[in-house]
Design a protein around this motif. Structure first.
Motif, PDB file in Angstrom:
ATOM      1  N   LEU A 345       0.871  -1.182   0.000  1.00 52.24           N
ATOM      2  CA  LEU A 345       0.000   0.000   0.000  1.00 52.24           C
ATOM      3  C   LEU A 345       0.904   1.226   0.000  1.00 52.24           C
ATOM      4  O   LEU A 345       1.803   1.334   0.836  1.00 52.24           O
ATOM      5  CB  LEU A 345      -0.895   0.003   1.240  1.00 52.24           C
ATOM      6  N   VAL A 346       0.664   2.161  -0.929  1.00 53.56           N
ATOM      7  CA  VAL A 346       1.587   3.283  -1.096  1.00 53.56           C
ATOM      8  C   VAL A 346       0.856   4.615  -0.945  1.00 53.56           C
ATOM      9  O   VAL A 346      -0.370   4.669  -0.909  1.00 53.56           O
ATOM     10  CB  VAL A 346       2.300   3.207  -2.460  1.00 53.56           C
ATOM     11  N   GLY A 347       1.646   5.690  -0.896  1.00 52.22           N
ATOM     12  CA  GLY A 347       1.090   7.031  -0.731  1.00 52.22           C
ATOM     13  C   GLY A 347       1.674   7.687   0.511  1.00 52.22           C
ATOM     14  O   GLY A 347       2.378   7.052   1.303  1.00 52.22           O
ATOM     15  N   ASP A 348       1.400   8.952   0.686  1.00 55.19           N
ATOM     16  CA  ASP A 348       1.938   9.725   1.803  1.00 55.19           C
ATOM     17  C   ASP A 348       1.420   9.174   3.126  1.00 55.19           C
ATOM     18  O   ASP A 348       0.256   9.375   3.490  1.00 55.19           O
ATOM     19  CB  ASP A 348       1.550  11.192   1.636  1.00 55.19           C
ATOM     20  N   GLU A 349       2.281   8.517   3.866  1.00 52.68           N
ATOM     21  CA  GLU A 349       1.874   7.916   5.143  1.00 52.68           C
ATOM     22  C   GLU A 349       1.432   8.963   6.159  1.00 52.68           C
ATOM     23  O   GLU A 349       0.682   8.646   7.086  1.00 52.68           O
ATOM     24  CB  GLU A 349       3.035   7.122   5.746  1.00 52.68           C
ATOM     25  N   ASN A 350       1.922  10.194   6.006  1.00 51.80           N
ATOM     26  CA  ASN A 350       1.627  11.227   6.997  1.00 51.80           C
ATOM     27  C   ASN A 350       0.195  11.734   6.919  1.00 51.80           C
ATOM     28  O   ASN A 350      -0.308  12.294   7.893  1.00 51.80           O
ATOM     29  CB  ASN A 350       2.594  12.400   6.821  1.00 51.80           C
ATOM     30  N   VAL A 351      -0.469  11.541   5.768  1.00 51.79           N
ATOM     31  CA  VAL A 351      -1.826  12.073   5.623  1.00 51.79           C
ATOM     32  C   VAL A 351      -2.848  11.012   5.211  1.00 51.79           C
ATOM     33  O   VAL A 351      -4.053  11.231   5.372  1.00 51.79           O
ATOM     34  CB  VAL A 351      -1.862  13.245   4.618  1.00 51.79           C
ATOM     35  N   LEU A 352      -2.399   9.893   4.672  1.00 52.66           N
ATOM     36  CA  LEU A 352      -3.332   8.855   4.221  1.00 52.66           C
ATOM     37  C   LEU A 352      -3.539   7.804   5.304  1.00 52.66           C
ATOM     38  O   LEU A 352      -3.073   7.957   6.425  1.00 52.66           O
ATOM     39  CB  LEU A 352      -2.823   8.233   2.915  1.00 52.66           C
ATOM     40  N   LYS A 353      -4.238   6.736   4.974  1.00 52.03           N
ATOM     41  CA  LYS A 353      -4.649   5.752   5.964  1.00 52.03           C
ATOM     42  C   LYS A 353      -3.468   4.931   6.486  1.00 52.03           C
ATOM     43  O   LYS A 353      -2.616   4.487   5.712  1.00 52.03           O
ATOM     44  CB  LYS A 353      -5.687   4.792   5.367  1.00 52.03           C
ATOM     45  N   PRO A 354      -3.429   4.663   7.792  1.00 51.37           N
ATOM     46  CA  PRO A 354      -2.393   3.787   8.339  1.00 51.37           C
ATOM     47  C   PRO A 354      -2.748   2.320   8.069  1.00 51.37           C
ATOM     48  O   PRO A 354      -3.884   1.999   7.703  1.00 51.37           O
ATOM     49  CB  PRO A 354      -2.441   4.089   9.839  1.00 51.37           C
TER      50      PRO A 354
END
Length: 545
Positions: A345-354
């Motif tokens: 699972l990819v994308g900005d970890e700081n703003v997207l789902k954990p």
């Protein structure tokens, strides 16, 4: 050495100091290697001398009145200096093993992508308003492969004052008619290139937070993806990715391919029909097989062992949608058992789902595979790509390990967690470290502040990776290897070689493929050591070092 005794003599002090240093560094892969061969020792010593000589010469100069104070400085500013160094030239010949962390949509130089796009009548471009000197830096291009009935003859130039906002123009026509006052065709290229890359001002001045630079970073994919995902271009793109990797000494690639049902689909040659995920993998495998056949015919089969892909989707999807993607991944694994390497699972970890948001389907994934009768699809999670300490992004590290991740993508905040580093060593979890990506995306200001040395000194296995080289300009792996080597007085050629070997050991190749890859790497490594020692000594003689 369980306790430190204060020595009372100079000889005793020197002996104690040496023992303390060796004990402190004992967990490093290069120290564990044991005694070096005569050639290894010579090459390592020579490269250290080259690094020192250039640190005292090239990096102390000014270029255009701008000082370049230290090797390992911010990459986008220092890149033009890096490519002039002997150290970079030598590292360009190094066999680098595998590239284990790269997103396929951002692996090929933007200039290649634009040149490819010009060949296809389906590719069109539009803008939200007519372009002029006041807005060209802020208006993003929108690109698309259009079906034949929607294609235009290009009656308007994007830079005409009467250009109807949002009108599609064939990309070749748009380039040809671009206002000379805005640079003409070259100005058009610069406009598109700027939208698909991050420049120094954006990285170090205007987008001065992790959130801001991620917004720019994400926008580059929105612009380039319609080109990359157009079937004829994508096949050329995959081939160029593999060939450019081979040219940089990379013998195996494991890119992440992003699958999304409802956003920026893969499109067939007619510009209309969405490609199935099966077709995407079929095209990928065909290109890989073609390149391998060509190399075999040239007697160069050791230069490229092969490729697998990591199936990815983005952390903004719902839990229910994730279940669909997991099933899709399993179906593809059933048809392409040797191609699917893992799931992420990819994308900005700081703003997207954990990861905890998706725990229910993730915990069922292994059972789903067993029911489908497919071989294991491991998780290979992005985790800890953050400055946080106890934030959701940082806590993803705990969940990635508990969920059985095979490797950790980035793991930037891992050094804050001694127990997790210990578990990575115990469980054989390698960290895919992307030095230049971490710096440009504002996790660190330079390589000197990167946590990589902590991982190495703790004995955690590391594979150096480039992440999104078309966006950052760090094509291949030589730039990342350079930054790591140039910024450390401890790290030398032997440590770089150990990381290259780890990129093979911790890859998704099977045992037989790994054995062949390691044997081929070792042969190339021996030849490289001879080259590094010879070229380095010639250079040192020339500069009188």
């Amino acid at each position: 050495m369980s306790a430190i005794t204060i020595p009372t003599t100079l000889a005793g002090y020197e002996a104690s100091r040496k023992e303390l240093i060796m004990t402190d560094r004992a967990q490093r892969a290069d120290y564990k290697k044991g005694e070096l061969s005569e050639l290894e020792a010579l090459a390592d010593k020579t490269i250290r001398q080259v690094r020192r000589a250039e640190a005292e010469s090239i990096w102390s100069l000014e270029y255009g009145g701008i000082p370049h104070p230290f090797p390992g400085m911010e990459f986008l500013t220092g890149r033009r200096i890096i490519v002039q160094t002997k150290l970079y030239e030598i590292l360009g010949k190094m066999p680098k093993g595998g590239l284990l962390h790269a997103h396929l949509d951002a692996t090929v130089n933007v200039s290649f992508l634009l040149k490819a796009a010009m060949k296809y009548p389906a590719i069109h471009v539009r803008a939200s308003t007519a372009l002029d000197a006041t807005n060209i830096g802020s208006v993003l291009p929108q690109l698309s492969a259009l079906p034949e009935e929607l294609r235009t003859s290009g009656d308007f130039a994007l830079t005409d004052s009467n250009y109807p906002s949002g009108t599609w123009v064939p990309i070749a026509k748009a380039r040809e008619t671009f206002d000379p006052q805005l640079g003409g065709p070259e100005g058009f290229d610069r406009w598109l290139t700027a939208a698909m890359t991050i420049n120094p001002t954006e990285a170090y001045v205007t987008h001065n937070t992790v959130t801001k630079i991620w917004q720019k970073f994400t926008s580059t994919f929105v612009v380039s993806a319609p080109l990359v995902r157009y079937q004829p271009i994508q096949k050329e793109y995959i081939r160029e990715f593999i060939l450019s990797s081979i040219a940089d000494g990379i013998s195996y690639v494991e890119p992440r391919i992003n699958f999304l049902r409802d956003a920026i689909p893969f499109v067939a040659e007619d510009g209309q029909r969405p490609l199935t995920h099966r077709e995407v993998l079929t095209d990928f495998q065909t290109v890989v097989d073609d390149v391998k056949a060509e190399l075999r015919a040239q007697g160069r089969e050791d230069e490229f062992i092969g490729a697998k892909i990591i199936y990815t989707t983005i952390r903004f999807i719902t839990v229910e949608e994730l279940e669909w993607y997991l099933q899709d991944c399993i179906a593809l694994k059933k048809e392409f058992p040797d191609l699917i390497a893992g799931f992420d699972l990819v994308g900005d970890e700081n703003v997207l789902k954990p990861l905890t948001y998706y725990l229910e389907p993730l915990l069922k994934f292994r059972e789903m595979q067993e029911k489908a009768g497919v071989s294991e699809i491991p998780f290979i999670f992005h985790a800890g790509e953050t400055l946080g300490d106890g934030s959701e992004a940082d806590m993803n590290l705990y969940d990635a390990i508990l969920l059985g991740t095979k490797r950790i993508g980035h793991g930037f905040s891992l050094v804050k967690h001694p127990k997790l580093m210990e578990l990575c060593k115990e469980r054989g979890i390698a960290i895919e470290v992307c030095p230049i990506s971490n710096e440009i995306l504002r996790l660190t200001s330079s390589m000197h502040m990167h946590p990589l040395p902590v991982l190495l000194n703790q004995g955690v296995s590391v594979a150096l990776c480039s992440d999104d080289p078309s966006v950052f300009g760090n094509m291949g792996l030589t730039f990342d290897y350079f930054q790591v080597l140039a910024a450390s007085e401890i790290t030398g050629l032997i440590q770089l070689g150990e990381m290259a070997k780890d990129s093979i050991r911790f890859s998704s190749m099977d045992a037989e493929e790994k054995s062949r890859a390691l044997a081929a790497w070792q042969r190339r490594w021996e030849a490289f050591l001879e080259y590094a020692a010879s070229e380095g000594q010639k250079f040192l003689a020339q500069v009188g070092a």
